[in-house]
Scaffold this active site. Structure first.
Site, short mmCIF file in Angstrom:
data_model
loop_
_atom_site.label_atom_id
_atom_site.label_comp_id
_atom_site.label_asym_id
_atom_site.label_seq_id
_atom_site.Cartn_x
_atom_site.Cartn_y
_atom_site.Cartn_z
N ALA A 264 113.62 -25.42 41.55
CA ALA A 264 113.43 -23.98 41.73
C ALA A 264 112.53 -23.35 40.69
CB ALA A 264 114.79 -23.28 41.72
N ARG B 244 109.34 -23.41 40.70
CA ARG B 244 108.11 -22.92 41.33
C ARG B 244 108.17 -23.14 42.84
NH1 ARG B 244 106.45 -27.85 38.73
NH2 ARG B 244 105.77 -26.67 36.92
N TYR C 175 106.87 -42.23 52.56
CA TYR C 175 107.22 -40.82 52.41
C TYR C 175 108.11 -40.36 53.56
CZ TYR C 175 106.81 -35.73 52.45
OH TYR C 175 107.10 -34.39 52.49
#
Length: 410
Positions: A17, A19, A167
C-alpha cells in the site's frame, strides 16, 4: 462513487500500500475515517519509484484516516505475524484484508530465471495465502469481514499462459485462494472476493517501465477506478457477496456510475486492456462506445520506414543508447530488419543483425502504429502485441526513438 462514512473506525490491512493501487484504495477508505495498516517493504525511498510506507501514512492521516506503517515482506511469516499483532494491538481488531502486493515478469519459460519464478510465486500466491491465514482469526470477530485479492478471473485460455506462463501461474494462485477460501470461510461470514481492472492502470511502476508519462499513460485509467470499485465491493454484505471475480467498471455500473471518462488519463484515446479478461484475445483493443476514435494512417512501405529511421540516427544517439535492435515480423521473415545504435554512427538494414541486444517480434500492422506514434512500444508490450527478448533496459529506451520519429513527422 462517493464516500458514505461506513468505514469509519474499521481496520484494513493492505499489502503493497505504499504506492499505486494499494495506496489509492487506502486513501479511499481513509476518507471515511478508516484505520489503515500499510504492510509493505518500502521503508526508504526507491530511486525511481516514489513513495514509502511513511509517506503513504502521512497521506492517509491527511485524508482523515489513522495509519500504522509496518515494514512487511509478505514472503516472511514472522514479518506478517508481527504486523497483524501490531494492528490488533493498536486498533483492536481487523475488518478487512486486501492482498495487493504482487511481483511480475512477463517472460517466457526460457527467459524466466528460477529466482524470478520463485519471487512471483512467493509474493503472489504464497504471500496471499500467508496474509490471509494470519488475519482470519481476527476477521472472524468482525461484523462484516472481507478478504479482497487484487487478482484476475480464472480464465483457462491458452493465450493467457503462452507468453508468460510463470507469471500467470503465480497470479492465478491468488485467484485460486478466492476460489477455495470463500467456501471454506462461508460459515464464518468472511467474504473472499477478487477485483481486477478492465484496462491497464497507470501507476508509478508503469511510468518507470515506459520512462515517458505523456506517451506511456495513453490508453490507461487512473488507480481511482480500482479504489472506487474496491469501496463498492467492501460495502457489500460479507455473508451474501462472496466468491466473486469482479471487474472494476462492472461493479461500478451496478452502483450507478455512468461516467468512466473521468478515470481515463486521456478520454480521447482507446483503452488498453489489462490481461486475463474473459472473452478478450491477447492484445485486443477496447472501444469506448460513443467516443471518437482516431483515424488509421495509411500503411507505410518498409523502405519508407527504414529511410525515416535513418534520418534521426547520429553519433550522439549511438553514444546514448548503445544497443542493436532487431525486428522480426510474424509470418514475414523477409521483412526482418535491424537498427544499430551501438557501432560507429549507427545504421539500419534489412535482415538479421550479426549481434543484437534486443529482439522484437510483432505483426506488421502493429509496427505501423508504433512507427507513426499511434501506439507506444510500452503499450504494445503490455497489451501483448509486442514480444521482447534480451536487455529490457535497452528495450525501454526505444520509446524515445519512436517519439523522435513521430515529432519528425516521418
Amino acid at each position: 462513487m462517493f464516500n458514505t462514512g461506513k468505514f469509519a473506525g474499521k481496520t484494513a490491512i493492505i499489502s503493497g500500500a505504499s504506492r499505486g493501487i494499494g495506496k489509492a484504495i487506502a486513501l479511499k477508505l481513509a476518507k471515511d475515517g478508516a484505520n489503515i495498516v500499510i504492510a509493505a517493504k518500502t521503508a526508504t525511498a526507491h530511486p525511481k519509484l516514489p513513495g514509502t510506507i511513511y509517506t503513504a501514512a502521512e497521506e492517509i492521516e491527511k485524508a482523515g484516516g489513522k495509519s500504522l506503517p509496518c515494514i512487511v515482506d509478505v514472503r516472511d511469516e514472522a514479518s506478517v505475524q508481527t504486523a497483524v499483532e501490531e494492528a490488533v494491538k493498536k486498533f483492536g481488531g481487523i475488518d478487512i484484508l486486501i492482498n495487493n502486493a504482487s511481483a511480475i515478469s512477463l517472460t517466457g519459460t526460457l527467459d524466466t530465471p528460477m529466482k524470478r519464478y520463485d519471487l512471483m510465486n512467493q509474493v503472489n500466491a504464497r504471500g496471499t495465502f500467508l496474509m490471509s491465514q494470519k488475519c482470519i482469526p481476527y476477521l472472524k470477530q468482525s461484523k462484516n469481514p472481507h478478504i479482497l485479492n487484487i487478482s484476475p478471473p480464472l480464465v483457462m485460455e491458452t493465450h493467457w499462459f503462452a507468453n508468460h506462463v510463470a507469471y500467470t501461474m503465480a497470479k492465478y494462485g491468488m485467484s485460486m485462494c478466492v476460489l477455495g477460501m470463500h467456501e471454506e470461510l462461508r460459515p464464518d461470514g468472511i467474504a473472499v472476493n477478487a477485483l481486477w481492472p478492465r484496462t491497464a492502470i497507470w501507476t508509478a511502476a508503469m511510468e518507470m517501465l515506459s520512462g515517458d508519462k505523456e506517451e506511456g499513460a495513453k490508453g490507461c485509467r487512473t488507480p481511482d477506478i480500482m479504489a472506487d470499485a474496491a469501496y463498492a465491493l467492501l460495502s457489500r454484505n460479507s455473508r451474501e457477496f462472496t466468491g466473486n471475480f469482479v471487474i472494476d467498471d462492472e461493479i461500478l455500473r451496478d452502483e450507478g456510475v455512468t461516467d468512466f471518462d473521468k478515470y481515463a488519463i486521456d478520454p480521447n484515446v482507446p483503452l488498453m486492456p489489462d490481461f486475463f479478461l474473459p472473452g478478450v484475445q491477447y492484445g485486443e483493443a477496447l472501444g469506448r462506445g460513443d467516443e471518437k476514435r482516431s483515424k488509421s494512417r495509411k500503411a507505410l512501405k518498409m523502405n519508407d520506414m527504414l529511410e525515416g529511421i535513418k534520418k534521426i540516427i547520429n553519433s550522439e544517439l549511438v553514444g546514448r543508447i548503445g544497443a542493436v535492435y532487431e525486428f522480426a515480423f510474424k509470418g514475414e521473415p523477409d521483412k526482418t530488419f535491424y537498427i544499430d545504435l551501438k557501432n560507429g554512427s549507427g545504421s539500419v538494414g534489412m535482415g538479421k543483425a550479426a549481434e543484437s541486444d534486443v529482439q522484437f517480434e510483432l505483426k506488421t500492422e502493429d509496427f505501423i502504429p508504433m512507427f507513426t506514434g499511434k501506439l507506444s512500444p510500452t503499450q504494445a508490450f503490455m497489451s501483448g502485441k509486442l514480444k521482447i527478448q534480451g536487455n529490457m533496459g535497452k528495450a525501454i529506451q526505444l520509446e524515445g526513438i519512436f517519439k523522435k520519429l513521430n515529432k519528425a513527422k516521418l
